[in-house]
Design a protein around this motif. Structure first.
Motif, mmCIF file in Angstrom:
data_model
loop_
_atom_site.group_PDB
_atom_site.id
_atom_site.type_symbol
_atom_site.label_atom_id
_atom_site.label_comp_id
_atom_site.label_asym_id
_atom_site.label_seq_id
_atom_site.Cartn_x
_atom_site.Cartn_y
_atom_site.Cartn_z
ATOM 1 N N THR A 63 0.973 -1.271 -0.051
ATOM 2 C CA THR A 63 0.045 0.043 -0.124
ATOM 3 C C THR A 63 0.825 1.133 0.044
ATOM 4 O O THR A 63 0.514 2.488 -0.573
ATOM 5 N N ALA A 64 2.479 1.469 0.367
ATOM 6 C CA ALA A 64 3.354 2.629 0.497
ATOM 7 C C ALA A 64 3.013 2.733 -1.040
ATOM 8 O O ALA A 64 3.005 3.887 -1.366
ATOM 9 N N PHE A 65 3.106 2.439 -1.826
ATOM 10 C CA PHE A 65 3.285 2.324 -3.725
ATOM 11 C C PHE A 65 1.916 2.391 -4.042
ATOM 12 O O PHE A 65 1.731 2.351 -5.603
ATOM 13 N N GLY A 66 0.808 2.247 -3.716
ATOM 14 C CA GLY A 66 -0.861 2.394 -4.501
ATOM 15 C C GLY A 66 -0.803 1.212 -4.267
ATOM 16 O O GLY A 66 -0.683 0.046 -4.170
ATOM 17 N N GLU A 67 -1.703 1.198 -5.701
ATOM 18 C CA GLU A 67 -2.444 0.068 -6.389
ATOM 19 C C GLU A 67 -1.734 -0.654 -7.572
ATOM 20 O O GLU A 67 -1.871 -1.228 -8.293
ATOM 21 N N GLN A 68 -0.218 -0.155 -7.774
ATOM 22 C CA GLN A 68 0.679 -0.205 -8.889
ATOM 23 C C GLN A 68 1.183 -2.178 -8.465
ATOM 24 O O GLN A 68 1.292 -2.876 -7.944
ATOM 25 N N GLU A 69 0.567 -2.704 -9.447
ATOM 26 C CA GLU A 69 1.394 -4.360 -9.839
ATOM 27 C C GLU A 69 2.967 -4.813 -8.767
ATOM 28 O O GLU A 69 3.857 -3.440 -10.128
ATOM 29 N N SER A 70 3.542 -5.044 -8.499
ATOM 30 C CA SER A 70 4.411 -5.136 -7.910
ATOM 31 C C SER A 70 4.890 -6.341 -7.258
ATOM 32 O O SER A 70 4.481 -7.808 -7.390
ATOM 33 N N PHE A 71 6.020 -6.113 -7.327
ATOM 34 C CA PHE A 71 6.606 -8.265 -7.005
ATOM 35 C C PHE A 71 7.458 -7.640 -5.700
ATOM 36 O O PHE A 71 8.386 -6.885 -5.892
ATOM 37 N N GLN A 72 7.701 -8.465 -4.831
ATOM 38 C CA GLN A 72 8.465 -8.340 -3.457
ATOM 39 C C GLN A 72 9.566 -9.223 -3.826
ATOM 40 O O GLN A 72 9.276 -10.546 -3.855
ATOM 41 N N ILE A 73 11.107 -9.213 -3.722
ATOM 42 C CA ILE A 73 11.716 -9.915 -3.247
ATOM 43 C C ILE A 73 12.075 -10.498 -1.898
ATOM 44 O O ILE A 73 11.337 -9.669 -0.887
ATOM 45 N N ARG A 74 12.105 -11.871 -1.584
ATOM 46 C CA ARG A 74 11.510 -12.409 -0.571
ATOM 47 C C ARG A 74 13.389 -13.763 -0.566
ATOM 48 O O ARG A 74 13.557 -13.937 -1.654
#
Ligand SMILES: CC(C)(COP(=O)(O)OP(=O)(O)OC[C@H]1O[C@@H](n2cnc3c(N)ncnc32)[C@H](O)[C@@H]1OP(=O)(O)O)[C@@H](O)C(=O)NCCC(=O)NCCS
Length: 146
Positions: A63-74
């Motif tokens: 949510t810090a970056f809005g509704e933009q599709e994104s990938f999370q690195i883990r």
């Protein structure tokens, strides 16, 4: 020696995750929620046949970056004896290439404070204040538009 980066299964990441990210904890602690989803992708760095580094990409919005599709690195980890030889950077670059192919232009993650300098070298930026992840330690939210 030959080396390659290959897509691997979640379970194949466990030995490296365990040694580096969950040392002394039960092996079950190496399982991350969403590891087996078809939208989750794991990559391994092989030196000949030995797996020495791993990175995972989870399709996840923040949510810090809005509704933009994104990938999370883990689960980013390189075996201790092989650190500081460019392997972590090669894994992040491979993850970025994968995201670009998927037409996803934002990558974010919670970086261990000790690894912030590594990500900054690759153009990632901190957002907000340091926070604690229980049982793991201090982290910063980081991101990059790719
Ligand atoms: C952080 C980690 C993934 C980096 O991988 P690596 O293979 O050692 O890093 P690289 O050799 O590719 O480093 C690339 C650059 O970042 C620098 N760097 C590496 N680790 C760094 C760190 N912790 N802090 C600051 N700079 C770092 C390197 O010196 C190198 O700089 P250069 O290009 O000027 O020579 C690895 O050290 C690791 O697994 N650490 C323990 C687990 C961890 O912290 N994982 C990340 C959780 S968010």
């Amino acid at each position: 020696m030959t080396h390659s980066i290959q897509e691997i299964t979640a379970i194949n990441t466990y030995p490296v995750r365990h040694a580096i990210l969950r040392a002394g904890k039960p092996i079950e602690s190496c399982h991350f929620e969403g590891d087996e989803l078809p939208t989750t992708h794991h990559f391994g760095y092989y030196l000949a046949t030995e797996l020495i580094g791993v990175i995972s990409l989870f399709e996840a919005k923040n949510t810090a970056f809005g509704e933009q599709e994104s990938f999370q690195i883990r689960g980013m980890a390189v075996l201790t004896n092989h650190q500081r030889k460019g392997i972590g950077e090669a894994l992040v670059r491979a993850a970025e290439s994968f995201c670009k192919k998927q037409e996803t232009t934002l990558i974010w993650f919670n970086a261990r404070t000790s690894a912030v300098g590594f990500y900054e070298k690759m153009g990632y930026e901190i957002s907000g204040a340091e926070f604690e992840i229980q049982g793991v330690g201090p982290h910063f939210l980081m991101h990059k538009k790719i």
